[in-house]
Design an enzyme around this catalytic site. Sequence first.
Site, PDB file in Angstrom:
ATOM      1  N   CYS A   1      26.467   4.994   8.665  1.00 40.76           N
ATOM      2  CA  CYS A   1      25.917   3.653   8.487  1.00 40.76           C
ATOM      3  C   CYS A   1      26.873   2.576   8.986  1.00 40.76           C
ATOM      4  O   CYS A   1      26.481   1.436   9.151  1.00 40.76           O
ATOM      5  CB  CYS A   1      25.612   3.405   7.013  1.00 40.76           C
ATOM      6  SG  CYS A   1      24.506   4.633   6.337  1.00 40.76           S
TER       7      CYS A   1
ATOM      8  N   THR B   1       0.838  -1.195   0.000  1.00 41.98           N
ATOM      9  CA  THR B   1       0.000   0.000   0.000  1.00 41.98           C
ATOM     10  C   THR B   1       0.876   1.249   0.000  1.00 41.98           C
ATOM     11  O   THR B   1       1.799   1.368   0.814  1.00 41.98           O
ATOM     12  CB  THR B   1      -0.911  -0.004   1.237  1.00 41.98           C
ATOM     13  OG1 THR B   1      -1.734  -1.169   1.182  1.00 41.98           O
ATOM     14  CG2 THR B   1      -1.782   1.247   1.286  1.00 41.98           C
TER      15      THR B   1
END
Length: 387
Positions: A328, A242
């Site tokens: 990261c 969705t």
Amino acid sequence: MEAVYLDYASTTPVDDRVARRMADCLTRDGVFANPASRTHAPGRAAANAVEQAREQVATAINGDPRGLVFTSGATEADNLALKGVAGFQRDRGRHIVTAANEHKAVLDVCRALEFDGFEVTRVQPRGDGTVTPESIEGALRPDTVLVSVMHANNETGTINDIGAIARVVRGHGARFHVDAAQTGARLELDVEALDLDLVSLSAHKTYGPKGIGALWVRRRPRVRLLPQMHGGGHEHGLRAGTLATHQIVGMGEAFALAQSERDADRAHAEDLRARLFAQLDTLEGVRDNGAGAQRLPWTRNIAFTGVEGEALAAALADRVAVATGSACTSASTEPSYVLRAMGQPADQAAEAVRLSWGRMTTTEEMEHAARTLVDTVSRLRHGAAVA
Ligand SMILES: *Cc1c(COP(=O)(O)O)cnc(C)c1O
């Protein structure tokens, strides 16, 4: 004064104008319906909002909006680009070319593809951090199906000559993917003028929300991908799930603003950079990693001789927020693989910190941060000399 935030390359605040548009897509009074529910007006309103955002993002890179696939971020876009092309082309060839200083979102996917029977050549960047078209050309083989090179590097801010690399790749016939997470629409990237096949984008490095990004995929000539997420056929069957209207609308607004404020943002970033270096120039033993290359005006990777980057970041933590290595990889204390790939010895790479700023950084903040940085480096060096 609370800590001055100089870690825009890891994520930026959301622009107030973006947050307001997003808030309009959440509650009962807003555009909350499922964009896939085309049978009713609320659903169609959400679908319209999504399509407007698709247009905004695609326009910012001069791409066909129908080629834009929304994802959860640039990491997922990189996964879809690399695994998608590799999966589709695996009977034509199983060789991929990338660079040793790419983001982990590309390098770790390459590693996974190696376990899946692909071969990967990682070209070394030059000492200034850029990847040359010649080095890419030298790595191409008849069975090369994909080349992936980033627009700007997240640790050093160095900018690759994407147009020149694209010409080399097009001449060979492989697909060309560009990770543009660090630039988004903030630096011009014209997918038509440069003839790119696939471009990964992220919203949260460009004053949009986290958790949303996109992969732009060329439709003419068509670049075919094997979907990586199945279930419901959203996004032309390339990415099921969705659609997150509020996130998508936020990304659209962020990219539209990045485009319309590109010159102002750049001028502001350059002014801040000049203020930073006016202070840093009073210190001895400052290395500006990536100097000589074209670079983003809002990112600098700087090493202070004799001062560990980790120690400096820790000493600054309450006053100036800076990154060491890449955010990261900050869970590990290995010196930056990006600087190592540029040929730097481990002890030199360990001295680097990344400073990055942006639209919301004020001149007062930068002046304050720069003075704090100079004082802290001097103090740490003095302490080290005594110890
Ligand atoms: C931040 C970043 C990514 C990952 O983007 P997300 O949207 O956080 O998944 C990928 N590549 C580069 C170069 C980045 O800077």
